[in-house]
Design an enzyme around this catalytic site. Structure first.
Site, PDB file in Angstrom:
ATOM      1  N   GLU A 127       0.857  -1.184   0.000  1.00 20.71           N
ATOM      2  CA  GLU A 127       0.000   0.000   0.000  1.00 20.71           C
ATOM      3  C   GLU A 127       0.895   1.237   0.000  1.00 20.71           C
ATOM      4  O   GLU A 127       1.829   1.304   0.796  1.00 20.71           O
ATOM      5  CB  GLU A 127      -0.909   0.049   1.226  1.00 20.71           C
ATOM      6  CG  GLU A 127      -1.931   1.166   1.124  1.00 20.71           C
ATOM      7  CD  GLU A 127      -2.920   1.211   2.299  1.00 20.71           C
ATOM      8  OE1 GLU A 127      -2.781   0.426   3.241  1.00 20.71           O
ATOM      9  OE2 GLU A 127      -3.808   2.056   2.230  1.00 20.71           O
ATOM     10  N   GLY A 268       3.154   2.841  10.396  1.00 24.06           N
ATOM     11  CA  GLY A 268       2.888   2.108  11.637  1.00 24.06           C
ATOM     12  C   GLY A 268       2.760   0.615  11.415  1.00 24.06           C
ATOM     13  O   GLY A 268       3.480  -0.175  12.016  1.00 24.06           O
ATOM     14  N   ALA A 269       1.840   0.237  10.542  1.00 18.78           N
ATOM     15  CA  ALA A 269       1.599  -1.182  10.311  1.00 18.78           C
ATOM     16  C   ALA A 269       0.725  -1.328   9.073  1.00 18.78           C
ATOM     17  O   ALA A 269       0.207  -0.337   8.550  1.00 18.78           O
ATOM     18  CB  ALA A 269       0.901  -1.816  11.510  1.00 18.78           C
ATOM     19  N   MET A 270       0.550  -2.570   8.618  1.00 19.05           N
ATOM     20  CA  MET A 270      -0.168  -2.792   7.363  1.00 19.05           C
ATOM     21  C   MET A 270      -1.038  -4.041   7.455  1.00 19.05           C
ATOM     22  O   MET A 270      -0.591  -5.093   7.879  1.00 19.05           O
ATOM     23  CB  MET A 270       0.869  -2.915   6.235  1.00 19.05           C
ATOM     24  CG  MET A 270       0.253  -3.110   4.879  1.00 19.05           C
ATOM     25  SD  MET A 270      -0.795  -1.701   4.410  1.00 19.05           S
ATOM     26  CE  MET A 270      -2.001  -2.543   3.404  1.00 19.05           C
ATOM     27  N   GLU A 271      -2.273  -3.877   6.974  1.00 25.86           N
ATOM     28  CA  GLU A 271      -3.318  -4.883   7.175  1.00 25.86           C
ATOM     29  C   GLU A 271      -3.379  -5.972   6.112  1.00 25.86           C
ATOM     30  O   GLU A 271      -4.452  -6.543   5.885  1.00 25.86           O
ATOM     31  CB  GLU A 271      -4.671  -4.161   7.230  1.00 25.86           C
ATOM     32  CG  GLU A 271      -5.131  -3.538   5.891  1.00 25.86           C
ATOM     33  CD  GLU A 271      -4.803  -2.066   5.706  1.00 25.86           C
ATOM     34  OE1 GLU A 271      -3.867  -1.576   6.387  1.00 25.86           O
ATOM     35  OE2 GLU A 271      -5.456  -1.399   4.891  1.00 25.86           O
ATOM     36  N   HIS A 304      -6.461  -1.908  15.200  1.00 20.99           N
ATOM     37  CA  HIS A 304      -6.703  -1.199  13.938  1.00 20.99           C
ATOM     38  C   HIS A 304      -6.457  -2.119  12.743  1.00 20.99           C
ATOM     39  O   HIS A 304      -7.321  -2.254  11.866  1.00 20.99           O
ATOM     40  CB  HIS A 304      -5.792   0.033  13.870  1.00 20.99           C
ATOM     41  CG  HIS A 304      -5.922   0.827  12.620  1.00 20.99           C
ATOM     42  ND1 HIS A 304      -6.739   1.920  12.524  1.00 20.99           N
ATOM     43  CD2 HIS A 304      -5.344   0.682  11.396  1.00 20.99           C
ATOM     44  CE1 HIS A 304      -6.662   2.426  11.298  1.00 20.99           C
ATOM     45  NE2 HIS A 304      -5.817   1.687  10.597  1.00 20.99           N
ATOM     46  N   GLU A 305      -5.300  -2.741  12.702  1.00 19.04           N
ATOM     47  CA  GLU A 305      -4.977  -3.580  11.538  1.00 19.04           C
ATOM     48  C   GLU A 305      -5.907  -4.785  11.487  1.00 19.04           C
ATOM     49  O   GLU A 305      -6.361  -5.183  10.416  1.00 19.04           O
ATOM     50  CB  GLU A 305      -3.512  -4.027  11.570  1.00 19.04           C
ATOM     51  CG  GLU A 305      -2.495  -2.898  11.671  1.00 19.04           C
ATOM     52  CD  GLU A 305      -2.676  -1.766  10.675  1.00 19.04           C
ATOM     53  OE1 GLU A 305      -3.172  -2.024   9.565  1.00 19.04           O
ATOM     54  OE2 GLU A 305      -2.337  -0.604  11.012  1.00 19.04           O
ATOM     55  N   HIS A 308      -9.258  -3.857  10.069  1.00 14.88           N
ATOM     56  CA  HIS A 308      -9.259  -3.664   8.619  1.00 14.88           C
ATOM     57  C   HIS A 308      -9.735  -4.918   7.889  1.00 14.88           C
ATOM     58  O   HIS A 308     -10.131  -4.834   6.727  1.00 14.88           O
ATOM     59  CB  HIS A 308      -7.849  -3.337   8.133  1.00 14.88           C
ATOM     60  CG  HIS A 308      -7.534  -1.868   8.055  1.00 14.88           C
ATOM     61  ND1 HIS A 308      -8.401  -0.944   7.531  1.00 14.88           N
ATOM     62  CD2 HIS A 308      -6.423  -1.171   8.403  1.00 14.88           C
ATOM     63  CE1 HIS A 308      -7.834   0.265   7.575  1.00 14.88           C
ATOM     64  NE2 HIS A 308      -6.638   0.153   8.101  1.00 14.88           N
ATOM     65  N   GLU A 327      -9.861   4.014   6.278  1.00 14.44           N
ATOM     66  CA  GLU A 327      -9.021   4.503   7.382  1.00 14.44           C
ATOM     67  C   GLU A 327      -9.817   5.253   8.446  1.00 14.44           C
ATOM     68  O   GLU A 327      -9.670   4.980   9.639  1.00 14.44           O
ATOM     69  CB  GLU A 327      -7.869   5.356   6.846  1.00 14.44           C
ATOM     70  CG  GLU A 327      -6.865   4.579   5.977  1.00 14.44           C
ATOM     71  CD  GLU A 327      -6.244   3.367   6.666  1.00 14.44           C
ATOM     72  OE1 GLU A 327      -6.377   3.226   7.896  1.00 14.44           O
ATOM     73  OE2 GLU A 327      -5.633   2.543   5.960  1.00 14.44           O
TER      74      GLU A 327
HETATM   75  N1  ARG Z   1      -3.145   0.914   5.732  1.00 13.58           N
HETATM   76  C1  ARG Z   1      -2.123   1.187   6.709  1.00 13.58           C
HETATM   77  C2  ARG Z   1      -2.863   1.518   7.987  1.00 13.58           C
HETATM   78  O1  ARG Z   1      -3.527   0.788   8.537  1.00 13.58           O
HETATM   79  C3  ARG Z   1      -1.226   2.290   6.334  1.00 13.58           C
HETATM   80  C4  ARG Z   1      -0.321   2.014   5.198  1.00 13.58           C
HETATM   81  C5  ARG Z   1       0.181   3.251   4.605  1.00 13.58           C
HETATM   82  N2  ARG Z   1       1.348   3.041   3.841  1.00 13.58           N
HETATM   83  C6  ARG Z   1       1.823   3.910   2.956  1.00 13.58           C
HETATM   84  N3  ARG Z   1       2.955   3.635   2.425  1.00 13.58           N
HETATM   85  N4  ARG Z   1       1.242   4.984   2.631  1.00 13.58           N
HETATM   86  O2  ARG Z   1      -2.998   2.552   8.458  1.00 13.58           O
HETATM   87 ZN    ZN Z   2      -5.427   1.762   8.633  1.00 12.43          ZN
END
Ligand code: ARG
Ligand code: ZN
Length: 881
Positions: A127, A268-271, A304-305, A308, A327
């Site tokens: 993402e 922060g993190a990715m879902e 949060h993740e 998602h 988001e």
């Molecule tokens: N979807 C991720 C979240 O839960 C954020 C990822 C954003 N990454 C990026 N490279 N823009 O918030």
């Molecule tokens: Zn998110």
């Protein structure tokens, strides 16, 4: 390197892709510098699209090595392939398969987007547009495909091989030192949710039984040696899974759920579906190295993740303009989760503080944009506080307007109607207007207009008529690209408080629609009358911060003091204290500027005594109420011709006065009282520690002779990171005699733990001392500092730029120049992280003229840089526009 000045992409230009990609079969052969990827795509023309319409696939620094159509090699004239795209000029009319071969160099990937290595392990971040850096694709969120991933690597280098979905098969490759694993994800998903991880990883396991009785295997993977710091994250995960079933009826849908923590991560993190990848900062915790805030953050980000999975993955976004669809909604959901796990009032106050600190300034300056933007040139620059935090506020208002059951009905309809789709804000809102039979046309403006509305309220009591009237107004100041705005629907939760401190009920309210204790401000100006009011009430408006607005209620010192003591709404009790403190801090700032008296008003100092003395208050609430508005908050309220030195002087003087006036009360709360207990990360214990930390800060601020020794003592006796870092911060920020020794102690204790050392860098980066900038510059050469790791960089440079106003905005311009140099040094390696750092300049125009001239000079220097990334180009252009 991306150096082109890309054209803006506009929401109104949206067109569905001409082709579907039903399945994606990936075969990935790992190698540190030459990973080979074969992607087999089953492609089908969308109905109504002319046969032969070219198929245009995205790439980004993608290295093409081969192409076959339905198993046959293609003549070179049939396609174009370069770093940016793969175009098949005349695809067959019938469904076909395309086999694309590419080559990736994970070691050279310093952008941390696509496939890269972190501490030797392979991981991905797709993402928003990272998948195209792995293979050519219709890399957009409305193209949903079923993925099967085969990963092959050397057993020794990559004993663990992880993909999305469920594990299908794994084994050795006879006659070689390789092995492989195959993963299959049955849920169609967009490419941004693809992930794979491979490497030498340790893990902890657990399991969860879903509401329908399916057992899910849960694993958290980390670098070996860090497994004993994963317990809190696992506990948070299980609570999240249960909560989402209980509160939203959302059940998990795969056999496994894996989380991987990596130490090099942009955000922060990715879902990613079934395989969340985290910045290790939001996974690892133990009492020795993590603060209470870290524990709370981990709980929130894990939730949060995980959330998602339904809001983002099962239902995703049609295009990136709809980012807030997943988001904003998911932030709202994680905030609700934390509120249920902890104190709702304290959580609300903390969230509003963050909103005001990050989102309000964004929404008031050159980077302002609507919750749903209409155009972008670099989508990574729109993962903003506005999309996330204001986006969550908009969902919260929806709940306030529709009530608990109306909101739940709308969510149920959304899940039922759009499961498996890539959809839009309009579709989301339609579910609520249908479920609650209400028109949300005007409400939709919250997604369309930038800027924080200013709401003004003037109350008037007419004793003869037994009426109380409120004159309300709303407006948004002109912004670049938005000279005018239309009135929004602003839900104002309210109460009228009588002299005994209890709410009075009106017999009738006219002039506004009222739903329960919420009145709807829908016009630019509105007069609301409360009938049957037998005494002059004190109005309490915007209870619980029911809308993301600035409220000017023109209340007297007496009324605000009354609210601070008697409001039944804890948020507004806190708000009354903040409003009073802000007014006093602004007054003192003006005094400081003309070198006048910095003596604080006793009546305001006394408010804090009342908070300290109120034994019925939750310690966490007391700690928040004692925290004065930050320097950035004061600057924002002042709005123009800002002088950070004057603000700092005012705030320091006010703190000293509060400390001195209530010395005995603070003394009684010093940390010793909490330190002998066994560490517990729960909200109640954290609240006590937060209050003790405030007490220690004010005790020292008072200037009392005993303080330096007490702080040093607290530092030495600390048995957890919250207490230790609180004491260290005071030692360093107040420049107490033992500061150097404490820093050295901390360093030798934590030098092997980079997340703990990040705190050590941050404490120094945010010290407002005269030589603050020189210290930060020196620290960039520290052996434990590493500008190429995003967490390290943020702990020092970004912490300096956002948390040290007096030094960043130095009058000689050296602070700006230094941060600009850092931006330019980081940009060629990692544009996303550089662009984020660059946003610290966003409020430069509100500074007094000498400082703003220096800021402009720094921005112009960045703007003139050769080969500036698209990411930084976008931010710098908007800042200068
Ligand atoms: N979807 C991720 C979240 O839960 C954020 C990822 C954003 N990454 C990026 N490279 N823009 O918030
Ligand atoms: Zn998110």
């Amino acid at each position: 390197m991306r150096t082109d000045t890309a054209a803006a992409i506009h929401l109104e230009d949206y067109q569905p892709a001409p082709y579907h990609i039903d399945t994606v079969d990936l075969d990935i052969h790992l190698d540190p510098t030459a990973t080979q990827v074969k992607a087999t795509l089953a492609i089908r023309r969308r109905e109504g699209v002319d046969p032969g319409t070219p198929l245009w696939l995205n790439g980004d620094e993608t290295a093409f090595t081969g192409l076959a159509l339905n198993g046959e090699a293609l003549d070179e004239s049939a396609y174009t392939a370069n770093e940016r795209e793969l175009v098949l000029h005349a695809p067959p009319a019938d469904p076909f398969t395309l086999e694309i071969r590419t080559w990736v160099n994970p070691d050279a990937n310093t952008q941390l987007s696509g496939l890269y290595r972190s501490s030797g392990n392979y991981c991905t971040q797709c993402e928003a547009e990272g998948f195209r850096r792995i293979t050519y694709f219709l890399d957009r969120p409305d193209v949903l495909s079923v993925y099967t991933t085969r990963i092959e690597g050397r057993k020794e280098e990559t004993p663990v091989l992880l993909g999305n979905g469920n594990p299908v098969e794994s084994g050795d490759i006879p006659g070689t030192d390789h092995h492989y694993a195959i993963w299959h994800d049955p849920h169609p998903k967009p490419s941004y949710l693809f992930a794979m991880v491979a490497g030498n990883l340790a893990h902890i396991s657990d399991s969860f039984v879903t509401s329908s009785g399916r057992k899910v295997d849960l694993k958290i993977y980390v670098e070996p040696g860090k497994e004993d710091r994963c317990g809190w994250a696992m506990d948070s995960l299980k609570r999240s899974m249960k909560w989402d079933e209980d509160v939203f009826g959302c059940e998990y849908d795969l056999d496994v759920f894996n989380i991987v923590a990596v130490s090099d991560f942009n955000m922060g993190a990715m879902e990613n579906k079934g395989l969340n990848i985290f910045n290790d900062k939001y996974v690892l915790a133990d009492p020795e190295t993590a603060t209470d805030q870290d524990y709370a953050n981990i709980e929130a980000v894990i939730a949060h993740e995980y959330f998602h999975n339904w809001t983002g993955n099962r239902i995703t976004c049609r295009d990136w303009f709809q980012l807030c669809l997943k988001e904003g909604l998911t932030v709202f959901r994680d905030q609700e989760f934390s509120s249920d796990m902890r104190s709702r009032a304290v959580k609300r106050i903390s969230d509003v503080r963050l909103l005001r600190a990050h989102q309000f300034p964004e929404d008031a300056g050159p980077l302002a944009h609507p919750v749903r933007p209409r155009k972008y040139t670099e989508i990574n620059n729109f993962y903003t506080a506005t999309v996330y935090e204001k986006g969550a506020e908009v969902v919260r208002m929806l709940k306030t307007l529709l009530g608990d059951s109306g909101f739940r009905k709308g969510m149920d309809l959304y899940f039922q109607r759009h499961d498996g789709e890539a959809t839009t804000i309009e579709a989301f809102l339609t579910c609520f207007s249908e479920a609650a039979s209400t028109d949300l046309g005007q409400f939709a403006r919250w997604y369309e207009q930038a800027g924080t509305p200013l709401v003004t309220a003037k109350g008037h009591y007419d004793a003869a008529a037994n009426e109380f009237t409120l004159d309300l107004s709303q407006s948004i100041a002109p912004l670049p690209g938005q000279p005018e705005s239309l009135p929004a629907v602003i839900p104002i939760r309210f109460g009228l408080i009588g002299q005994n401190g209890e709410d009075i009920t009106a017999s009738r309210i006219t002039g506004a629609e009222v739903r329960g204790d919420v009145l709807l401000l829908t016009e630019a100006k509105q007069k609301v009358t409360f009938h049957g009011i037998g005494q002059r009430p004190v109005p309490s408006l915007l209870r619980g911060f029911s809308a993301p607005v600035r409220m000017e209620a023109h209340q007297s010192l007496a009324d605000l003091t009354f609210l601070a003591r008697h409001d039944s709404d804890p948020f507004n009790r806190w708000q009354a204290v903040q409003t009073l403190a802000t007014q006093e801090l602004i007054r003192l700032t003006h005094e400081a500027r003309k070198e006048g008296s910095l003596e604080a008003d006793d009546r305001l100092v006394e408010i804090f005594g009342a908070i300290l003395a109120d034994r019925d208050l939750d310690p966490a609430f007391q700690a928040l109420a004692l925290e004065l508005p930050g320097e950035a908050d004061i600057a924002r309220e002042i709005g123009k011709d800002v002088d950070p030195d004057a603000i700092h002087a005012a705030r320091t003087a006010f703190r000293a006065a509060i400390g001195a006036a209530h010395l005995a009360a603070f003394h009684a709360l010093l940390p010793e009282a909490t330190q002998d207990e066994d560490f517990n990360p729960d909200a109640a214990s954290a609240g006590k520690r937060a209050l003790a930390a405030q007490a220690l800060g004010y005790f020292t601020a008072s200037g009392t002779k005993a303080a330096p020794e007490r702080v040093w003592h607290a530092f030495q006796r600390a048995n957890n990171m919250s207490d230790r870092i609180a004491a260290l911060t005071i030692l360093v920020h107040q420049d107490l005699p033992k500061a150097g020794q404490a820093l050295a102690d901390f360093r030798s204790r934590h030098s092997c733990n980079s997340l703990a050392m990040d705190k050590w860098f941050t404490v120094q980066a945010t010290a407002p001392a005269q030589d603050g900038l020189e210290r930060v510059k020196a620290l960039t050469a520290h052996p434990l500092f590493d500008m190429t790791n995003p967490n390290r960089m943020r702990s020092l440079i970004q912490a300096f730029a956002t948390g040290n106003h007096v030094q960043f905005a130095r009058k000689d311009g050296e602070g700006f120049a230094f941060v600009a140099d850092c931006v330019m040094a980081i940009d060629p390696r990692n544009p996303q992280v550089a662009a984020r750092l660059l946003t610290c300049f966003r409020s430069w125009r509100s500074l007094e003229s000498e400082r703003s001239k220096h800021a402009e000079k720094a921005l112009l220097r960045i703007s003139a840089m050769e080969k500036l990334s698209r990411d930084c180009r976008d931010i710098v252009d908007r800042c200068l526009q």
